[in-house]
Scaffold this motif. Structure first.
Motif, PDB file in Angstrom:
ATOM      1  N   THR A  34     -67.553 -48.649  88.898  1.00 47.08           N
ATOM      2  CA  THR A  34     -67.419 -48.017  87.577  1.00 47.08           C
ATOM      3  C   THR A  34     -67.622 -46.506  87.649  1.00 47.08           C
ATOM      4  N   PRO A  36     -66.769 -42.856  88.438  1.00 44.95           N
ATOM      5  CA  PRO A  36     -65.539 -42.094  88.699  1.00 44.95           C
ATOM      6  C   PRO A  36     -65.582 -41.320  90.015  1.00 44.95           C
ATOM      7  N   THR A  37     -66.719 -40.699  90.315  1.00 45.59           N
ATOM      8  CA  THR A  37     -66.756 -39.886  91.541  1.00 45.59           C
ATOM      9  C   THR A  37     -66.789 -40.780  92.780  1.00 45.59           C
ATOM     10  N   GLY A  47     -71.993 -41.743  94.518  1.00 47.94           N
ATOM     11  CA  GLY A  47     -72.105 -42.858  93.577  1.00 47.94           C
ATOM     12  C   GLY A  47     -73.516 -42.940  93.035  1.00 47.94           C
ATOM     13  N   PRO A  48     -73.727 -43.772  92.011  1.00 46.57           N
ATOM     14  CA  PRO A  48     -75.053 -43.847  91.375  1.00 46.57           C
ATOM     15  C   PRO A  48     -76.164 -44.273  92.334  1.00 46.57           C
ATOM     16  N   ARG A  51     -77.058 -41.440  94.535  1.00 46.20           N
ATOM     17  CA  ARG A  51     -77.709 -40.331  93.806  1.00 46.20           C
ATOM     18  C   ARG A  51     -79.139 -40.706  93.421  1.00 46.20           C
ATOM     19  N   CYS A  77     -71.954 -35.245  89.583  1.00 43.50           N
ATOM     20  CA  CYS A  77     -72.077 -36.397  88.679  1.00 43.50           C
ATOM     21  C   CYS A  77     -71.640 -35.961  87.273  1.00 43.50           C
ATOM     22  N   LEU A  78     -70.834 -36.788  86.632  1.00 44.17           N
ATOM     23  CA  LEU A  78     -70.303 -36.440  85.308  1.00 44.17           C
ATOM     24  C   LEU A  78     -71.280 -36.766  84.180  1.00 44.17           C
ATOM     25  N   ASP A  79     -72.381 -37.440  84.495  1.00 44.84           N
ATOM     26  CA  ASP A  79     -73.306 -37.927  83.464  1.00 44.84           C
ATOM     27  C   ASP A  79     -72.552 -38.795  82.452  1.00 44.84           C
ATOM     28  N   CYS A  80     -71.605 -39.573  82.987  1.00 39.54           N
ATOM     29  CA  CYS A  80     -70.763 -40.394  82.095  1.00 39.54           C
ATOM     30  C   CYS A  80     -71.452 -41.688  81.688  1.00 39.54           C
ATOM     31  N   ALA A  82     -71.462 -44.567  82.986  1.00 37.55           N
ATOM     32  CA  ALA A  82     -70.781 -45.846  83.244  1.00 37.55           C
ATOM     33  C   ALA A  82     -71.676 -46.749  84.085  1.00 37.55           C
ATOM     34  N   CYS A  83     -72.433 -46.150  84.992  1.00 39.09           N
ATOM     35  CA  CYS A  83     -73.316 -46.949  85.868  1.00 39.09           C
ATOM     36  C   CYS A  83     -74.404 -47.638  85.044  1.00 39.09           C
ATOM     37  N   TYR A  93     -80.169 -44.400  84.239  1.00 42.76           N
ATOM     38  CA  TYR A  93     -79.769 -43.341  85.163  1.00 42.76           C
ATOM     39  C   TYR A  93     -79.842 -41.946  84.527  1.00 42.76           C
TER      40      TYR A  93
HETATM   41  S1  SF4 Z   1     -73.229 -41.051  85.436  1.00 41.62           S
HETATM   42 FE1  SF4 Z   1     -73.228 -42.722  86.938  1.00 41.62          FE
HETATM   43  S2  SF4 Z   1     -71.112 -43.526  86.892  1.00 41.62           S
HETATM   44 FE2  SF4 Z   1     -71.047 -41.505  85.919  1.00 41.62          FE
HETATM   45  S3  SF4 Z   1     -70.509 -40.065  87.584  1.00 41.62           S
HETATM   46 FE3  SF4 Z   1     -72.763 -40.103  87.444  1.00 41.62          FE
HETATM   47  S4  SF4 Z   1     -73.407 -41.644  88.925  1.00 41.62           S
HETATM   48 FE4  SF4 Z   1     -71.207 -41.985  88.546  1.00 41.62          FE
END
Ligand code: SF4
Ligand code: SF4
Length: 444
Positions: A34, A36-37, A47-48, A51, A77-80, A82-83, A93
């Motif tokens: 899930t 993106p990076t 990945g999460p 990180r 990290c996009l701080d999205c 999704a993880c 996270y």
């Molecule tokens: S928030 Fe989680 S899923 Fe989104 S880019 Fe960062 S580590 Fe990946």
């Protein structure tokens, strides 16, 4: 300049997650597909899981806070979130990432050149804290966009020489008229079901004013009065995500106090990133119990506009035909951080004639993520291309979303792909157009 050892230490400050958060991660890897990076790079530290391990290493002084690899990963990290949405262990996270970024910002601060500090102070300290400055800057940008100056600058090629053409292309088109909070009150016809406090936003009020106007009309059609108090401000998300936590807290306090004074029943937001920040205000004040209580009470009243409209519903016969094919882009901070996935789709499904075409990976980040597409342009453009490819596969007339960052990123990506014919609109704009169409239809 040498950084003092204490300032390099990762997690010794008050806005720190408890250490057991690290141990919640059981390294199962379910989050990886899930991220993106991760899906773009297939590199563990992108990945999460990787990180989290890096953040833990810094917190245990096994890795330097300012080591280039760590700083890069916290920035990439996009701080999205999704993880977070898929993690079976419930690893929060975002509560690891944001303090890590704050620590990096603090440690880097003495190392910045005077012009970097000035740029940061102007962008985060002035524009987002003092929205009068934001409006003044928007007027200058509007003149640039409308006067022919933009075409002249493009003709000279100076932006390409300065490496600024991508940033310039991402700038929002400034609205014809701004939606400035001035204490407006919009009364619905008949007895109101509730009074909503509308958060007008920062960039939203100058570049997406039409989204705010549509939100007022659609809430009115649902039987809700809307007020727009003048003492509100930016939600603080940009400051918080940039590691400027103290500034984010001050902005949060302003909005909490404004809502308490207003007497409204609900705090409505139509930008997913802002909504996510507003709903998490309680987490900003772990060391200030009085504000934590007020923030938690405030956040309980915050609703994304799609979430709220889906909850309260509309009177029968509200919508008219709107024969359009639409694909819906899940904004990360709506789908992952707020877990709002079905409500926008249910609202779109109420519009007669609208055909919803689901695209692949609709909830994978488009690469916008606040100012990510400016500070991490390479990864942002990879994700943008991936998103646009999925949009083109379903060939809609409109991409619907609920976040200004996604709208700008996808608009820019569609233009780059010569797909300017596909429009990008907020869900409430489509509801609004459908409601207006109803008034034009013959009554039985
Ligand atoms: S928030 Fe989680 S899923 Fe989104 S880019 Fe960062 S580590 Fe990946
Ligand atoms: S899904 Fe959760 S527990 Fe599993 S690796 Fe990812 S963060 Fe760790």
């Amino acid at each position: 300049m040498v950084i003092e050892p204490e300032s390099r230490r990762g997690f010794a400050l008050p806005d720190v997650p408890p250490p057991d958060v690290f141990d919640q991660c059981v390294r199962c890897g379910l989050c990886l597909p899930t991220c993106p990076t991760y899906v773009e790079t297939l590199v563990e530290t992108s990945g999460p899981r990787g990180r989290i391990a890096l953040i833990k290493a810094v917190s245990e002084d096994r890795l330097d806070l300012l080591s280039p690899g760590f700083v890069h990963q916290m920035s990439e990290c996009l701080d999205c979130r999704a993880c977070e949405a898929v993690c079976p262990s419930g690893v929060a996270y975002g509560r690891l990432l944001e303090p890590a970024r704050t620590q990096i910002v603090r440690a880097q601060s003495p190392l910045r050149s005077w012009h970097e500090r000035l740029g940061r102070a102007l962008l985060i300290g002035a524009l987002f804290e003092h929205l009068g400055w934001m409006r003044a800057a928007a007027r200058v940008l509007k003149f640039y966009q409308r006067s022919g100056l933009r075409a002249l600058v493009a003709w000279t090629g100076i932006l390409r020489l300065l490496g600024l053409q991508d940033v310039e292309a991402l700038a929002p088109r400034i609205s014809d008229r701004f939606f400035t909070p001035r204490g407006q009150e919009f009364k619905t016809a008949g007895r109101p079901r509730a009074t909503a406090f509308l958060h007008a936003g920062c960039v939203m009020q100058v570049a997406f004013a039409e989204w705010n106007e549509a939100t007022v009309r659609v809430l009115g059609a649902a039987g809700v009065d809307v007020i727009v108090p003048a003492d509100q401000g930016c939600c603080g998300a940009i400051s918080i995500h940039a590691g400027e936590m103290p500034r984010g807290r001050e902005l949060a306090k302003r909005n909490i106090a404004a809502f308490e004074r207003s007497g409204a029943d609900v705090y409505i937001i139509n930008a997913a990133g802002c909504g996510s920040a507003l709903k998490e205000y309680g987490e900003l004040f772990g060391d200030q119990p009085e504000w934590q209580n007020r923030a938690t009470a405030f956040s309980a009243h915050v609703r994304d506009v799609t979430e709220y409209l889906d909850e309260i519903g509309f009177p029968a016969g509200t919508f008219g035909r709107l024969e359009r094919s639409v694909t819906y882009q899940d904004a990360c901070h709506l789908a992952h951080a707020q877990r709002i996935v079905a409500p926008p789709r249910r609202l779109l499904a109420q519009i007669p004639g609208l055909a919803l075409r689901e695209m692949d990976e609709s909830s994978l980040c488009c690469g916008s993520a606040g100012i990510y597409n400016v500070i991490q342009p390479a990864m942002a453009q990879r994700l943008q291309r991936r998103k646009v490819d999925h949009v083109l596969e379903v060939a809609p007339e409109i991409v619907a979303t609920a976040n200004p960052g996604c709208a700008l990123q996808i608009r820019n990506g569609l233009d780059r792909a010569n797909a300017g014919h596909i429009a990008v609109r907020h869900v409430v704009e489509l509801l609004d157009e459908s409601i207006r169409n109803r008034s034009l239809e013959p009554r039985p």
